[in-house]
Design an enzyme around this catalytic site. Sequence first.
Site, mmCIF file in Angstrom:
data_model
loop_
_atom_site.group_PDB
_atom_site.id
_atom_site.type_symbol
_atom_site.label_atom_id
_atom_site.label_comp_id
_atom_site.label_asym_id
_atom_site.label_seq_id
_atom_site.Cartn_x
_atom_site.Cartn_y
_atom_site.Cartn_z
ATOM 1 N N GLY A 255 0.833 -1.205 0.000
ATOM 2 C CA GLY A 255 0.000 0.000 0.000
ATOM 3 C C GLY A 255 0.864 1.249 0.000
ATOM 4 O O GLY A 255 1.058 1.876 1.045
ATOM 5 N N SER B 295 0.962 3.585 -3.302
ATOM 6 C CA SER B 295 0.325 4.580 -4.173
ATOM 7 C C SER B 295 -1.038 5.031 -3.653
ATOM 8 O O SER B 295 -1.790 4.250 -3.073
ATOM 9 C CB SER B 295 0.119 3.992 -5.575
ATOM 10 O OG SER B 295 1.333 3.502 -6.083
ATOM 11 N N SER C 19 -1.826 -4.138 -6.171
ATOM 12 C CA SER C 19 -1.819 -5.471 -6.799
ATOM 13 C C SER C 19 -2.196 -6.524 -5.772
ATOM 14 O O SER C 19 -1.644 -6.552 -4.665
ATOM 15 C CB SER C 19 -0.429 -5.803 -7.347
ATOM 16 O OG SER C 19 -0.035 -4.862 -8.298
ATOM 17 N N GLU D 103 13.397 -4.540 -4.370
ATOM 18 C CA GLU D 103 12.358 -4.916 -5.324
ATOM 19 C C GLU D 103 12.820 -4.761 -6.776
ATOM 20 O O GLU D 103 12.182 -5.259 -7.677
ATOM 21 C CB GLU D 103 11.153 -4.000 -5.042
ATOM 22 C CG GLU D 103 9.915 -4.292 -5.809
ATOM 23 C CD GLU D 103 8.862 -3.201 -5.643
ATOM 24 O OE1 GLU D 103 8.772 -2.595 -4.562
ATOM 25 O OE2 GLU D 103 8.136 -2.964 -6.618
ATOM 26 N N GLU E 94 11.045 7.339 -15.623
ATOM 27 C CA GLU E 94 11.658 8.658 -15.409
ATOM 28 C C GLU E 94 12.251 8.761 -14.005
ATOM 29 O O GLU E 94 13.314 9.344 -13.805
ATOM 30 C CB GLU E 94 10.630 9.775 -15.622
ATOM 31 C CG GLU E 94 10.211 9.997 -17.077
ATOM 32 C CD GLU E 94 9.231 8.938 -17.581
ATOM 33 O OE1 GLU E 94 8.782 8.080 -16.786
ATOM 34 O OE2 GLU E 94 8.934 8.957 -18.791
#
Length: 381
Positions: free
Chosen positions: A133, A135, A167, A250, A368
Amino acid sequence: MAVNMQQSFSIYPFDPPGDVAALRAEVRAFLAAHEPKLGVPNCWVVGDPEFSSALGAAGFLGMILPKTVGGHERHPLERYVVIEELLAAGAPVGAHWIADRQTAPLILRYGSEEAKTRYLPGICKGQLYTCIGLSEPGAGSDLAAVRTTARYTLDGWRISGQKIWTSGAHMSHVMLALVRSEEGSERNAGLSQFLIPMDAPGITIRPIIDMGGDHHFNEVFFDDVLLPEWAMVGARGQGWAQATAELALERSGPERYLSSHVLMTALIDAAGPDPDLQIKGLIGELTAELWTLRQMSLSTAAKLAAGEDPMVEASMVKDLGNSFEQALPQRVQALVDCPSTRDDDLARLMRALLIAAPSFSLRGGTREIIRGIIARGLGLR
Ligand SMILES: Cc1cc2nc3c(=O)[nH]c(=O)nc-3n(C[C@H](O)[C@H](O)[C@H](O)COP(=O)(O)OP(=O)(O)OC[C@H]3O[C@@H](n4cnc5c(N)ncnc54)[C@H](O)[C@@H]3O)c2cc1C
Protein backbone atom coordinates in the site's frame (compact mmCIF):
# COMPACT_ATOMS: atom_id res chain seq x y z
CA MET A 1 31.50 21.32 -16.97
CA ALA A 2 33.59 18.15 -17.01
CA VAL A 3 31.66 15.13 -15.79
CA ASN A 4 33.43 12.29 -14.03
CA MET A 5 32.38 9.21 -16.03
CA GLN A 6 34.71 6.76 -14.34
CA GLN A 7 31.90 4.89 -12.64
CA SER A 8 31.22 1.54 -14.18
CA PHE A 9 28.97 -1.44 -13.60
CA SER A 10 31.43 -3.68 -11.80
CA ILE A 11 30.49 -7.34 -12.05
CA TYR A 12 30.52 -9.33 -8.79
CA PRO A 13 30.84 -13.11 -8.93
CA PHE A 14 27.53 -14.92 -8.37
CA ASP A 15 28.63 -17.76 -6.18
CA PRO A 16 25.88 -19.37 -4.09
CA PRO A 17 26.96 -21.98 -1.56
CA GLY A 18 26.14 -25.65 -2.03
CA ASP A 19 25.40 -27.64 -5.16
CA VAL A 20 23.62 -25.18 -7.47
CA ALA A 21 23.15 -27.73 -10.25
CA ALA A 22 21.39 -30.05 -7.79
CA LEU A 23 19.19 -27.18 -6.56
CA ARG A 24 18.18 -26.31 -10.14
CA ALA A 25 17.40 -29.98 -10.79
CA GLU A 26 15.24 -30.06 -7.65
CA VAL A 27 13.22 -27.01 -8.79
CA ARG A 28 12.87 -28.41 -12.30
CA ALA A 29 11.57 -31.71 -10.91
CA PHE A 30 9.02 -29.77 -8.83
CA LEU A 31 7.99 -27.82 -11.94
CA ALA A 32 7.70 -30.95 -14.07
CA ALA A 33 5.18 -32.26 -11.53
CA HIS A 34 3.09 -29.08 -12.04
CA GLU A 35 3.45 -28.89 -15.82
CA PRO A 36 -0.11 -27.89 -16.80
CA LYS A 37 0.14 -24.75 -14.65
CA LEU A 38 3.30 -23.40 -16.35
CA GLY A 39 3.92 -21.16 -19.37
CA VAL A 40 1.99 -18.20 -17.93
CA PRO A 41 2.91 -14.77 -19.40
CA ASN A 42 3.76 -12.05 -16.84
CA CYS A 43 3.55 -14.92 -14.34
CA TRP A 44 4.55 -13.10 -11.18
CA VAL A 45 1.23 -11.27 -11.05
CA VAL A 46 -0.85 -14.40 -11.67
CA GLY A 47 -1.89 -16.01 -8.38
CA ASP A 48 -2.58 -19.69 -7.80
CA PRO A 49 -2.88 -20.45 -4.05
CA GLU A 50 -2.66 -24.21 -4.68
CA PHE A 51 0.64 -23.78 -6.51
CA SER A 52 1.98 -21.42 -3.79
CA SER A 53 1.03 -23.91 -1.10
CA ALA A 54 2.80 -26.73 -2.93
CA LEU A 55 5.88 -24.53 -3.37
CA GLY A 56 5.86 -23.79 0.38
CA ALA A 57 5.52 -27.49 1.22
CA ALA A 58 8.52 -28.22 -1.05
CA GLY A 59 10.68 -25.77 0.95
CA PHE A 60 10.99 -23.11 -1.76
CA LEU A 61 9.39 -20.25 0.20
CA GLY A 62 10.81 -18.37 3.17
CA MET A 63 14.15 -19.71 2.01
CA ILE A 64 16.18 -16.97 3.72
CA LEU A 65 14.07 -16.81 6.91
CA PRO A 66 15.06 -18.42 10.24
CA LYS A 67 13.89 -21.96 10.96
CA THR A 68 12.19 -20.69 14.15
CA VAL A 69 9.50 -19.02 12.00
CA GLY A 70 9.22 -21.85 9.46
CA GLY A 71 12.00 -20.69 7.12
CA HIS A 72 14.93 -22.63 5.71
CA GLU A 73 17.99 -20.49 6.47
CA ARG A 74 19.29 -20.79 2.92
CA HIS A 75 21.53 -18.22 1.22
CA PRO A 76 19.86 -15.31 -0.66
CA LEU A 77 21.63 -16.43 -3.84
CA GLU A 78 20.11 -19.92 -3.50
CA ARG A 79 16.75 -18.17 -3.34
CA TYR A 80 17.70 -16.28 -6.51
CA VAL A 81 18.38 -19.58 -8.31
CA VAL A 82 14.93 -20.87 -7.32
CA ILE A 83 13.01 -17.77 -8.43
CA GLU A 84 14.94 -17.63 -11.69
CA GLU A 85 13.85 -21.20 -12.49
CA LEU A 86 10.23 -20.44 -11.54
CA LEU A 87 10.03 -17.28 -13.66
CA ALA A 88 11.78 -18.81 -16.67
CA ALA A 89 9.16 -21.58 -16.64
CA GLY A 90 6.27 -19.08 -16.35
CA ALA A 91 5.07 -20.52 -13.02
CA PRO A 92 2.01 -18.81 -11.43
CA VAL A 93 3.83 -17.35 -8.42
CA GLY A 94 1.69 -14.21 -8.00
CA ALA A 95 -0.21 -15.21 -4.84
CA HIS A 96 2.83 -15.38 -2.54
CA TRP A 97 5.19 -13.15 -4.55
CA ILE A 98 5.08 -9.90 -2.56
CA ALA A 99 4.97 -11.71 0.80
CA ASP A 100 8.00 -13.86 0.08
CA ARG A 101 10.02 -11.21 -1.78
CA GLN A 102 9.65 -8.19 0.43
CA THR A 103 7.11 -8.29 3.26
CA ALA A 104 8.72 -11.22 5.06
CA PRO A 105 12.29 -9.77 5.08
CA LEU A 106 10.85 -6.42 6.20
CA ILE A 107 8.84 -7.98 9.06
CA LEU A 108 11.90 -9.96 10.07
CA ARG A 109 14.00 -6.79 10.19
CA TYR A 110 11.60 -4.23 11.62
CA GLY A 111 8.41 -6.01 12.70
CA SER A 112 7.18 -6.59 16.27
CA GLU A 113 7.52 -10.07 17.82
CA GLU A 114 3.73 -10.41 17.52
CA ALA A 115 3.87 -9.67 13.76
CA LYS A 116 6.73 -12.15 13.26
CA THR A 117 4.87 -14.94 15.08
CA ARG A 118 1.56 -14.20 13.41
CA TYR A 119 2.64 -13.77 9.79
CA LEU A 120 6.01 -15.34 8.98
CA PRO A 121 5.06 -19.06 9.35
CA GLY A 122 2.08 -18.62 6.99
CA ILE A 123 4.30 -16.86 4.43
CA CYS A 124 6.80 -19.74 4.56
CA LYS A 125 3.95 -22.20 3.93
CA GLY A 126 2.75 -20.24 0.88
CA GLN A 127 -0.60 -19.67 2.55
CA LEU A 128 -0.42 -16.04 3.71
CA TYR A 129 -0.32 -13.32 1.07
CA THR A 130 0.46 -9.62 1.33
CA CYS A 131 0.09 -6.50 -0.80
CA ILE A 132 1.89 -3.16 -1.00
CA GLY A 133 0.00 0.00 0.00
CA LEU A 134 2.14 2.83 -1.30
CA SER A 135 0.32 4.58 -4.17
CA GLU A 136 -2.64 6.89 -3.59
CA PRO A 137 -4.57 9.16 -5.92
CA GLY A 138 -2.14 12.10 -6.00
CA ALA A 139 0.76 10.08 -4.59
CA GLY A 140 2.21 7.71 -7.20
CA SER A 141 5.67 8.66 -8.39
CA ASP A 142 5.73 11.27 -5.64
CA LEU A 143 5.21 9.05 -2.61
CA ALA A 144 6.08 11.87 -0.22
CA ALA A 145 2.56 13.16 -1.00
CA VAL A 146 0.94 10.22 0.89
CA ARG A 147 -2.17 11.44 2.78
CA THR A 148 -3.70 8.32 4.34
CA THR A 149 -3.46 8.91 8.09
CA ALA A 150 -2.82 6.86 11.22
CA ARG A 151 -4.19 8.53 14.37
CA TYR A 152 -2.93 7.35 17.74
CA THR A 153 -5.82 6.77 20.22
CA LEU A 154 -6.35 5.03 23.55
CA ASP A 155 -7.65 1.95 21.66
CA GLY A 156 -4.76 1.76 19.19
CA TRP A 157 -4.08 3.24 15.73
CA ARG A 158 -6.97 4.45 13.56
CA ILE A 159 -6.33 4.37 9.79
CA SER A 160 -8.32 6.51 7.34
CA GLY A 161 -7.76 7.22 3.66
CA GLN A 162 -7.29 5.46 0.34
CA LYS A 163 -4.71 3.44 -1.59
CA ILE A 164 -4.81 2.70 -5.31
CA TRP A 165 -3.23 0.30 -7.84
CA THR A 166 -2.84 -2.25 -5.05
CA SER A 167 -1.82 -5.47 -6.80
CA GLY A 168 -3.45 -8.55 -5.33
CA ALA A 169 -5.31 -6.72 -2.51
CA HIS A 170 -8.35 -8.90 -3.23
CA MET A 171 -6.45 -12.10 -2.47
CA SER A 172 -4.13 -10.79 0.26
CA HIS A 173 -4.42 -11.34 3.98
CA VAL A 174 -2.35 -8.32 4.99
CA MET A 175 -1.31 -4.98 3.48
CA LEU A 176 1.98 -3.29 4.29
CA ALA A 177 0.94 0.36 4.07
CA LEU A 178 2.87 3.63 4.20
CA VAL A 179 0.77 6.22 6.04
CA ARG A 180 1.12 9.61 7.71
CA SER A 181 1.29 9.02 11.47
CA GLU A 182 2.27 12.53 12.60
CA GLU A 183 -0.48 15.11 12.23
CA GLY A 184 0.61 18.15 10.22
CA SER A 185 3.82 16.49 8.97
CA GLU A 186 4.91 17.08 5.39
CA ARG A 187 6.78 15.34 2.58
CA ASN A 188 8.83 12.32 3.69
CA ALA A 189 8.82 13.16 7.41
CA GLY A 190 6.13 11.77 9.74
CA LEU A 191 5.36 8.61 7.75
CA SER A 192 5.15 5.12 9.29
CA GLN A 193 4.56 1.59 8.00
CA PHE A 194 1.71 -0.57 9.24
CA LEU A 195 0.59 -4.16 8.73
CA ILE A 196 -3.15 -4.00 8.08
CA PRO A 197 -5.24 -7.22 8.09
CA MET A 198 -7.39 -7.05 4.98
CA ASP A 199 -10.44 -8.45 6.80
CA ALA A 200 -10.44 -5.68 9.44
CA PRO A 201 -13.77 -3.80 9.80
CA GLY A 202 -13.75 -0.53 7.83
CA ILE A 203 -11.83 -1.79 4.76
CA THR A 204 -13.44 -1.73 1.31
CA ILE A 205 -11.66 -3.26 -1.71
CA ARG A 206 -12.82 -2.30 -5.21
CA PRO A 207 -11.42 -4.01 -8.30
CA ILE A 208 -9.72 -2.08 -11.12
CA ILE A 209 -9.88 -4.06 -14.36
CA ASP A 210 -6.79 -3.66 -16.57
CA MET A 211 -6.58 -3.26 -20.37
CA GLY A 212 -6.47 -7.02 -20.87
CA GLY A 213 -9.73 -7.43 -18.96
CA ASP A 214 -7.93 -8.96 -15.96
CA HIS A 215 -8.36 -8.15 -12.29
CA HIS A 216 -4.88 -7.73 -10.76
CA PHE A 217 -5.12 -4.43 -8.96
CA ASN A 218 -7.57 -2.56 -6.77
CA GLU A 219 -8.59 0.56 -4.92
CA VAL A 220 -8.59 0.10 -1.13
CA PHE A 221 -10.48 2.40 1.25
CA PHE A 222 -9.89 2.68 5.03
CA ASP A 223 -12.71 4.05 7.15
CA ASP A 224 -11.40 4.46 10.72
CA VAL A 225 -9.78 1.02 10.71
CA LEU A 226 -8.56 0.08 14.21
CA LEU A 227 -5.12 -1.52 14.56
CA PRO A 228 -3.25 -2.76 17.64
CA GLU A 229 0.05 -1.08 18.52
CA TRP A 230 2.09 -4.06 17.34
CA ALA A 231 0.82 -3.47 13.79
CA MET A 232 3.34 -0.65 13.35
CA VAL A 233 6.47 -1.84 11.56
CA GLY A 234 9.75 -0.35 12.80
CA ALA A 235 10.08 3.04 14.39
CA ARG A 236 7.32 5.66 14.38
CA GLY A 237 8.01 8.28 11.70
CA GLN A 238 10.72 6.16 9.98
CA GLY A 239 8.41 4.78 7.28
CA TRP A 240 10.10 6.65 4.43
CA ALA A 241 13.58 5.21 5.06
CA GLN A 242 12.12 1.71 5.55
CA ALA A 243 9.94 1.87 2.40
CA THR A 244 12.77 3.12 0.17
CA ALA A 245 15.10 0.38 1.45
CA GLU A 246 12.38 -2.09 0.50
CA LEU A 247 12.10 -0.60 -3.01
CA ALA A 248 15.83 -1.20 -3.61
CA LEU A 249 15.28 -4.90 -2.91
CA GLU A 250 12.36 -4.92 -5.32
CA ARG A 251 14.17 -3.58 -8.38
CA SER A 252 16.96 -5.87 -9.51
CA GLY A 253 15.51 -9.39 -9.45
CA PRO A 254 14.97 -11.58 -12.52
CA GLU A 255 11.29 -10.55 -12.55
CA ARG A 256 12.47 -7.26 -14.07
CA TYR A 257 13.45 -8.86 -17.38
CA LEU A 258 11.67 -12.25 -17.46
CA SER A 259 8.00 -11.12 -17.62
CA SER A 260 7.89 -11.89 -21.37
CA HIS A 261 10.29 -14.83 -21.26
CA VAL A 262 7.74 -17.52 -22.11
CA LEU A 263 7.18 -15.76 -25.45
CA MET A 264 10.87 -16.05 -26.25
CA THR A 265 10.81 -19.80 -25.55
CA ALA A 266 7.61 -20.16 -27.61
CA LEU A 267 9.35 -18.34 -30.49
CA ILE A 268 12.33 -20.71 -30.31
CA ASP A 269 10.03 -23.76 -30.19
CA ALA A 270 7.92 -22.51 -33.10
CA ALA A 271 11.01 -21.65 -35.18
CA GLY A 272 12.21 -25.28 -35.07
CA PRO A 273 15.74 -26.47 -35.83
CA ASP A 274 16.20 -24.46 -39.03
CA PRO A 275 14.53 -21.04 -38.69
CA ASP A 276 14.61 -18.45 -41.47
CA LEU A 277 17.40 -15.91 -41.34
CA GLN A 278 15.39 -13.05 -39.81
CA ILE A 279 13.99 -15.20 -36.99
CA LYS A 280 17.45 -16.65 -36.39
CA GLY A 281 18.80 -13.08 -36.14
CA LEU A 282 16.07 -12.05 -33.68
CA ILE A 283 16.65 -15.11 -31.47
CA GLY A 284 20.38 -14.32 -31.46
CA GLU A 285 19.83 -10.68 -30.52
CA LEU A 286 17.33 -11.50 -27.78
CA THR A 287 19.63 -14.16 -26.34
CA ALA A 288 22.61 -11.80 -26.23
CA GLU A 289 20.57 -9.07 -24.53
CA LEU A 290 19.02 -11.51 -22.07
CA TRP A 291 22.43 -12.92 -21.19
CA THR A 292 23.85 -9.46 -20.51
CA LEU A 293 20.87 -8.48 -18.34
CA ARG A 294 21.17 -11.75 -16.46
CA GLN A 295 24.86 -11.09 -15.67
CA MET A 296 23.95 -7.61 -14.40
CA SER A 297 21.10 -8.95 -12.26
CA LEU A 298 23.20 -11.84 -10.86
CA SER A 299 25.97 -9.40 -10.00
CA THR A 300 23.55 -6.99 -8.28
CA ALA A 301 22.08 -9.88 -6.28
CA ALA A 302 25.62 -10.86 -5.24
CA LYS A 303 26.32 -7.27 -4.12
CA LEU A 304 23.10 -7.18 -2.08
CA ALA A 305 23.98 -10.54 -0.52
CA ALA A 306 27.42 -9.15 0.39
CA GLY A 307 25.71 -6.34 2.33
CA GLU A 308 26.42 -3.57 -0.21
CA ASP A 309 23.86 -1.00 -1.34
CA PRO A 310 23.82 -1.26 -5.17
CA MET A 311 20.98 1.28 -5.65
CA VAL A 312 22.32 2.53 -9.02
CA GLU A 313 22.98 -0.98 -10.36
CA ALA A 314 19.54 -2.19 -9.20
CA SER A 315 17.92 0.79 -10.96
CA MET A 316 19.90 0.05 -14.15
CA VAL A 317 18.74 -3.57 -14.12
CA LYS A 318 15.16 -2.41 -13.70
CA ASP A 319 15.28 0.19 -16.45
CA LEU A 320 17.17 -1.92 -19.02
CA GLY A 321 15.28 -5.07 -18.02
CA ASN A 322 11.88 -3.37 -18.36
CA SER A 323 12.86 -1.98 -21.76
CA PHE A 324 13.82 -5.50 -22.89
CA GLU A 325 10.70 -7.30 -21.64
CA GLN A 326 8.47 -4.47 -22.84
CA ALA A 327 9.89 -4.44 -26.39
CA LEU A 328 10.06 -8.25 -26.76
CA PRO A 329 6.42 -8.81 -27.82
CA GLN A 330 6.66 -6.03 -30.42
CA ARG A 331 9.93 -7.39 -31.80
CA VAL A 332 8.34 -10.82 -32.23
CA GLN A 333 5.19 -9.28 -33.74
CA ALA A 334 7.32 -7.47 -36.34
CA LEU A 335 8.47 -10.82 -37.78
CA VAL A 336 5.68 -13.30 -37.00
CA ASP A 337 2.35 -13.10 -38.73
CA CYS A 338 -0.30 -13.55 -36.09
CA PRO A 339 -3.89 -13.04 -37.25
CA SER A 340 -6.53 -13.12 -34.52
CA THR A 341 -7.71 -16.51 -35.79
CA ARG A 342 -4.36 -18.10 -34.97
CA ASP A 343 -4.45 -19.77 -31.57
CA ASP A 344 -1.19 -21.59 -30.95
CA ASP A 345 1.08 -20.85 -27.97
CA LEU A 346 3.08 -18.20 -29.82
CA ALA A 347 0.02 -16.24 -30.95
CA ARG A 348 -1.74 -16.52 -27.58
CA LEU A 349 1.31 -15.36 -25.61
CA MET A 350 2.07 -12.55 -28.04
CA ARG A 351 -1.45 -11.14 -27.81
CA ALA A 352 -1.47 -11.30 -23.99
CA LEU A 353 1.95 -9.68 -23.66
CA LEU A 354 1.31 -6.91 -26.20
CA ILE A 355 -1.50 -5.76 -23.92
CA ALA A 356 0.32 -6.29 -20.60
CA ALA A 357 3.74 -4.89 -21.55
CA PRO A 358 3.04 -1.12 -21.29
CA SER A 359 2.69 -1.54 -17.50
CA PHE A 360 6.10 -3.22 -17.07
CA SER A 361 8.00 0.06 -16.82
CA LEU A 362 5.41 1.64 -14.47
CA ARG A 363 5.22 -0.91 -11.64
CA GLY A 364 7.94 -0.61 -9.01
CA GLY A 365 8.73 2.98 -10.01
CA THR A 366 8.31 4.62 -13.41
CA ARG A 367 11.13 4.91 -15.94
CA GLU A 368 11.66 8.66 -15.41
CA ILE A 369 12.03 8.24 -11.64
CA ILE A 370 14.43 5.31 -12.06
CA ARG A 371 16.54 7.27 -14.57
CA GLY A 372 16.61 10.19 -12.11
CA ILE A 373 18.02 7.82 -9.43
CA ILE A 374 20.66 6.55 -11.88
CA ALA A 375 21.63 10.10 -12.89
CA ARG A 376 21.98 11.14 -9.25
CA GLY A 377 24.05 8.04 -8.48
CA LEU A 378 26.39 8.84 -11.37
CA GLY A 379 26.78 12.42 -10.19
CA LEU A 380 24.95 13.84 -13.23
CA ARG A 381 22.29 15.77 -11.31
C1 LIG B 1 0.79 -3.24 -13.00
C2 LIG B 1 0.95 -2.26 -11.88
C3 LIG B 1 0.94 -2.73 -10.58
C4 LIG B 1 1.08 -1.83 -9.52
N1 LIG B 1 1.04 -2.33 -8.24
C5 LIG B 1 1.13 -1.48 -7.20
C6 LIG B 1 1.03 -1.96 -5.86
O1 LIG B 1 0.86 -3.15 -5.62
N2 LIG B 1 1.08 -1.07 -4.84
C7 LIG B 1 1.26 0.25 -5.06
O2 LIG B 1 1.35 1.00 -4.09
N3 LIG B 1 1.36 0.77 -6.32
C8 LIG B 1 1.30 -0.09 -7.38
N4 LIG B 1 1.39 0.39 -8.67
C9 LIG B 1 1.49 1.83 -8.85
C10 LIG B 1 2.79 2.25 -9.44
O3 LIG B 1 3.87 2.03 -8.61
C11 LIG B 1 2.52 3.72 -9.79
O4 LIG B 1 1.59 3.65 -10.86
C12 LIG B 1 3.71 4.42 -10.22
O5 LIG B 1 4.58 4.60 -9.12
C13 LIG B 1 3.34 5.76 -10.90
O6 LIG B 1 2.42 6.51 -10.18
P1 LIG B 1 1.14 7.17 -10.90
O7 LIG B 1 0.43 6.10 -11.66
O8 LIG B 1 0.35 7.93 -9.86
O9 LIG B 1 1.73 8.17 -11.96
P2 LIG B 1 2.22 9.66 -11.74
O10 LIG B 1 3.01 9.76 -10.48
O11 LIG B 1 1.05 10.57 -11.91
O12 LIG B 1 3.20 9.83 -12.96
C14 LIG B 1 2.76 9.78 -14.30
C15 LIG B 1 3.96 9.96 -15.21
O13 LIG B 1 4.51 11.28 -15.01
C16 LIG B 1 5.90 11.26 -15.12
N5 LIG B 1 6.54 11.75 -13.87
C17 LIG B 1 5.98 11.79 -12.63
N6 LIG B 1 6.85 12.31 -11.75
C18 LIG B 1 7.99 12.59 -12.42
C19 LIG B 1 9.26 13.14 -12.05
N7 LIG B 1 9.55 13.51 -10.82
N8 LIG B 1 10.18 13.28 -13.03
C20 LIG B 1 9.93 12.91 -14.31
N9 LIG B 1 8.74 12.40 -14.71
C21 LIG B 1 7.79 12.24 -13.79
C22 LIG B 1 6.28 9.83 -15.42
O14 LIG B 1 6.31 9.64 -16.81
C23 LIG B 1 5.13 9.03 -14.90
O15 LIG B 1 5.04 7.80 -15.57
C24 LIG B 1 1.26 -0.46 -9.76
C25 LIG B 1 1.26 0.01 -11.08
C26 LIG B 1 1.11 -0.88 -12.13
C27 LIG B 1 1.12 -0.33 -13.52
